[in-house]
Design an enzyme around this catalytic site. Structure first.
Site, PDB file in Angstrom:
ATOM      1  CG  ASN A 139      -1.739   1.211   1.403  1.00 38.73           C
ATOM      2  OD1 ASN A 139      -1.844   2.017   0.480  1.00 38.73           O
ATOM      3  ND2 ASN A 139      -2.339   1.382   2.572  1.00 38.73           N
ATOM      4  CE  LYS A 145      -0.067   3.341   4.771  1.00 42.57           C
ATOM      5  NZ  LYS A 145      -0.128   3.489   6.207  1.00 42.57           N
ATOM      6  CG  HIS A 179      -5.798   1.643   5.245  1.00 42.54           C
ATOM      7  ND1 HIS A 179      -5.415   2.599   6.146  1.00 42.54           N
ATOM      8  CD2 HIS A 179      -4.742   0.817   5.085  1.00 42.54           C
ATOM      9  CE1 HIS A 179      -4.160   2.363   6.515  1.00 42.54           C
ATOM     10  NE2 HIS A 179      -3.731   1.290   5.878  1.00 42.54           N
ATOM     11  CD  GLU A 185      -3.225   5.350   6.725  1.00 45.53           C
ATOM     12  OE1 GLU A 185      -3.225   5.441   5.485  1.00 45.53           O
ATOM     13  OE2 GLU A 185      -2.284   4.833   7.375  1.00 45.53           O
ATOM     14  N   GLY A 192       2.192   2.002  10.846  1.00 52.61           N
ATOM     15  CA  GLY A 192       3.112   3.132  10.716  1.00 52.61           C
ATOM     16  C   GLY A 192       3.773   3.536  12.016  1.00 52.61           C
TER      17      GLY A 192
HETATM   18  C1  PEP Z   1      -0.883  -0.071   6.131  1.00 48.03           C
HETATM   19  O1  PEP Z   1      -0.974   1.126   5.959  1.00 48.03           O
HETATM   20  O2  PEP Z   1      -1.747  -0.832   5.681  1.00 48.03           O
HETATM   21  C2  PEP Z   1       0.263  -0.556   6.877  1.00 48.03           C
HETATM   22  C3  PEP Z   1       0.252  -1.793   7.268  1.00 48.03           C
HETATM   23  O3  PEP Z   1       1.282   0.347   7.102  1.00 48.03           O
HETATM   24  P1  PEP Z   1       2.699   0.036   7.769  1.00 48.03           P
HETATM   25  O4  PEP Z   1       3.209  -1.241   7.175  1.00 48.03           O
HETATM   26  O5  PEP Z   1       3.558   1.203   7.418  1.00 48.03           O
HETATM   27  O6  PEP Z   1       2.469  -0.092   9.239  1.00 48.03           O
END
Ligand code: PEP
Length: 254
Positions: free
Chosen positions: A9, A11, A97, A99, A175
């Site tokens: 992902n 983003k 997600h 977010e 994150g």
């Molecule tokens: C995500 O945004 O789906 C995710 C798992 O991010 P990260 O791996 O950066 O924690």
């Protein structure tokens, strides 16, 4: 035997040139290391066509969107429909997600509608569920996840359910560099599989791929993927580095 998936992902990161460089590096490394799992790249909408062209040329990975609008078409300025994604050859789409849930107020009802719309166009939804830190600390995470699974997916019939991928993403791990332990993740994955089995039967539950997401990286992926109910990962930060992403895919191949 469920084939593992490693989905990246991206983003809202990378300019066009950086995105092109990254996908080329991923393709080169795939050719070199030959990971034996399904690799999915989820770039921003703007780059879907470029990444899809690369996927078509190389046949090394699949392409996913990060979001979709639940309506068929019309006056929804700035939005992108499942039909549009389908017309570009998009294979997967992330739905729900954390977010999107947090910053764009997407609730389980709208996510259920997005999932139905994607299935209408044979695009595989990667449906994200997961608890926030307070919910885990209050030990209510199983209730939260049960509600997300039921309200997001349980309107589907058995045939549609065969085309769903679930991602368990504890929000406190996304994150943050703080990963769920393999045991914590496995406990929730097993719980989700049991929910699916109770509603749709053992066969559907046994073939359902459930990914882990949340600070999964080249160092911790092997231990997570060794768990019996973890079928790969949804990778954020580490998917922006070709070496790390493909190292994770290689670890999913064992
Ligand atoms: C995500 O945004 O789906 C995710 C798992 O991010 P990260 O791996 O950066 O924690």
């Amino acid at each position: 035997m469920r084939r593992k998936i490693v989905a990246g992902n991206w983003k809202m990161n990378l300019d066009f040139q950086e995105a092109q460089d990254l996908v080329e590096n991923i393709a080169n490394l795939c050719e070199d290391k030959q990971p034996d799992c399904d690799i999915v790249i989820c770039p921003p909408y703007l780059y879907l066509e470029m990444v899809t062209d690369m996927a078509d040329d190389t046949q090394l990975f699949y392409v996913g969107a990060q979001n979709v609008n639940e309506n068929e078409s019309g006056a929804f300025t700035g939005e992108v429909s499942a039909k549009m994604l389908d017309s570009l050859g998009t294979n997967f789409c992330i739905v729900g997600h954390s977010e999107r849930r947090k910053y764009f107020n997407e609730d389980n009802a709208v996510l259920a509608a997005k999932i139905s719309k994607l299935l209408q166009y044979q695009i595989v939804p990667i449906y994200c569920v997961g608890e926030v830190l307070e919910e885990r600390e209050a030990n209510t995470h199983f209730d939260v996840i049960k509600k997300q699974v039921e309200e997001g997916l349980f309107h589907l019939d058995v045939a549609d359910m065969e085309n769903i991928v679930i991602a368990y993403e504890p929000v406190w791990a996304i994150g943050t560099g703080k990963t769920a332990t393999p045991a914590q993740a496995e406990e929730v994955h097993k719980f989700i599989r049991t929910l699916i089995a109770e509603k749709y039967g053992e066969d559907i539950a046994a073939q359902m791929r459930i990914l882990y997401g949340g600070s999964c990286n080249a160092k911790n992926a092997a231990d997570l993927f060794a768990q019996p109910d973890i079928d790969g990962g949804l990778i954020g930060g580490a998917s922006l580095k070709a070496e790390d992403f493909i190292s994770i895919a290689v670890q999913a191949s064992k």
